[in-house]
Write a protein that holds these residues in place. Structure first.
Motif, mmCIF file in Angstrom:
data_model
loop_
_atom_site.group_PDB
_atom_site.id
_atom_site.type_symbol
_atom_site.label_atom_id
_atom_site.label_comp_id
_atom_site.label_asym_id
_atom_site.label_seq_id
_atom_site.Cartn_x
_atom_site.Cartn_y
_atom_site.Cartn_z
ATOM 1 N N SER A 62 0.838 -1.206 0.000
ATOM 2 C CA SER A 62 0.000 0.000 0.000
ATOM 3 C C SER A 62 0.872 1.255 0.000
ATOM 4 O O SER A 62 0.568 2.228 -0.696
ATOM 5 C CB SER A 62 -0.925 0.017 1.213
ATOM 6 N N ARG A 63 1.939 1.232 0.773
ATOM 7 C CA ARG A 63 2.869 2.373 0.811
ATOM 8 C C ARG A 63 3.531 2.567 -0.557
ATOM 9 O O ARG A 63 3.690 3.691 -1.030
ATOM 10 C CB ARG A 63 3.915 2.162 1.905
ATOM 11 N N ALA A 64 3.887 1.454 -1.209
ATOM 12 C CA ALA A 64 4.483 1.545 -2.539
ATOM 13 C C ALA A 64 3.495 2.155 -3.534
ATOM 14 O O ALA A 64 3.863 3.019 -4.346
ATOM 15 C CB ALA A 64 4.930 0.159 -3.003
ATOM 16 N N LYS A 65 2.237 1.721 -3.455
ATOM 17 C CA LYS A 65 1.213 2.294 -4.341
ATOM 18 C C LYS A 65 1.030 3.785 -4.056
ATOM 19 O O LYS A 65 0.856 4.579 -4.981
ATOM 20 C CB LYS A 65 -0.120 1.557 -4.188
ATOM 21 N N ALA A 66 1.097 4.165 -2.787
ATOM 22 C CA ALA A 66 0.950 5.576 -2.422
ATOM 23 C C ALA A 66 2.096 6.408 -2.993
ATOM 24 O O ALA A 66 1.874 7.523 -3.491
ATOM 25 C CB ALA A 66 0.881 5.729 -0.905
#
Length: 165
Positions: free
Chosen positions: A50-54
């Motif tokens: 999720s952090r990577a997508k953000a």
């Protein structure tokens, strides 16, 4: 055997991969630039993805164009045995690289007029060294090259300490 998870990623460019890797952090061992094996809990894997997508979404809001998709596979014991040799090979390659880097750093320590000028490089090496040793422990991999790296690291630290005094 611990529980291992494989993350398979598709990215459309090096820039996208860099953004994704920044978001994933030290999630596990990269078998290839877009394949990671990790021992982390699924909750942590999902949080990091999720952090990577953000990270990618933030860049896209500023005009960056990139594609990222992934699959997360929780490995059974049989599946892990199927990829274990890839883990071993990747760890050996990492240790070989660290030995080469360590030998060059030891030469710099020995030849430096002001040994404090190599402190940053030594700190960086030590962080990577600790990470590599942790990976060997997590994946229960042992080989003679790791012992050579450990001896070299000890020699570097002793030489640095001797030169600082």
């Amino acid at each position: 055997m611990g529980k291992y998870t494989l993350i398979l990623m598709y990215v459309d460019s090096e820039e996208t991969l860099d953004l994704v890797r920044r978001g994933l952090g030290d999630i596990g061992l990269y078998l290839t630039p877009t394949v990671v094996i990790t021992w982390r809990e699924r909750r942590d894997v999902d949080k990091r993805l999720s952090r990577a997508k953000a990270h990618l979404m933030d860049a896209m809001e500023k005009g960056f164009k990139g594609e990222f998709s992934y699959a997360v596979i929780e490995l059974t014991e049989d599946q892990y045995r199927g990829v274990r040799q890839l883990v071993v090979i990747r760890l050996i390659k990492e240790v070989e690289s660290m030995i080469s880097r360590g030998e060059a750093l030891l030469a710099r320590i020995r030849s430096a007029r002001d040994v404090n000028r190599v402190k940053g490089a030594l700190d960086s090496f030590n962080r990577r060294y600790r990470w590599v040793v942790q990976l060997h422990e997590v994946f229960d991999v042992k080989h003679d090259l790791l012992r050579k790296l450990m001896d070299l690291t000890m020699e570097m630290m002793n030489e640095y300490e001797r030169r600082v005094r």
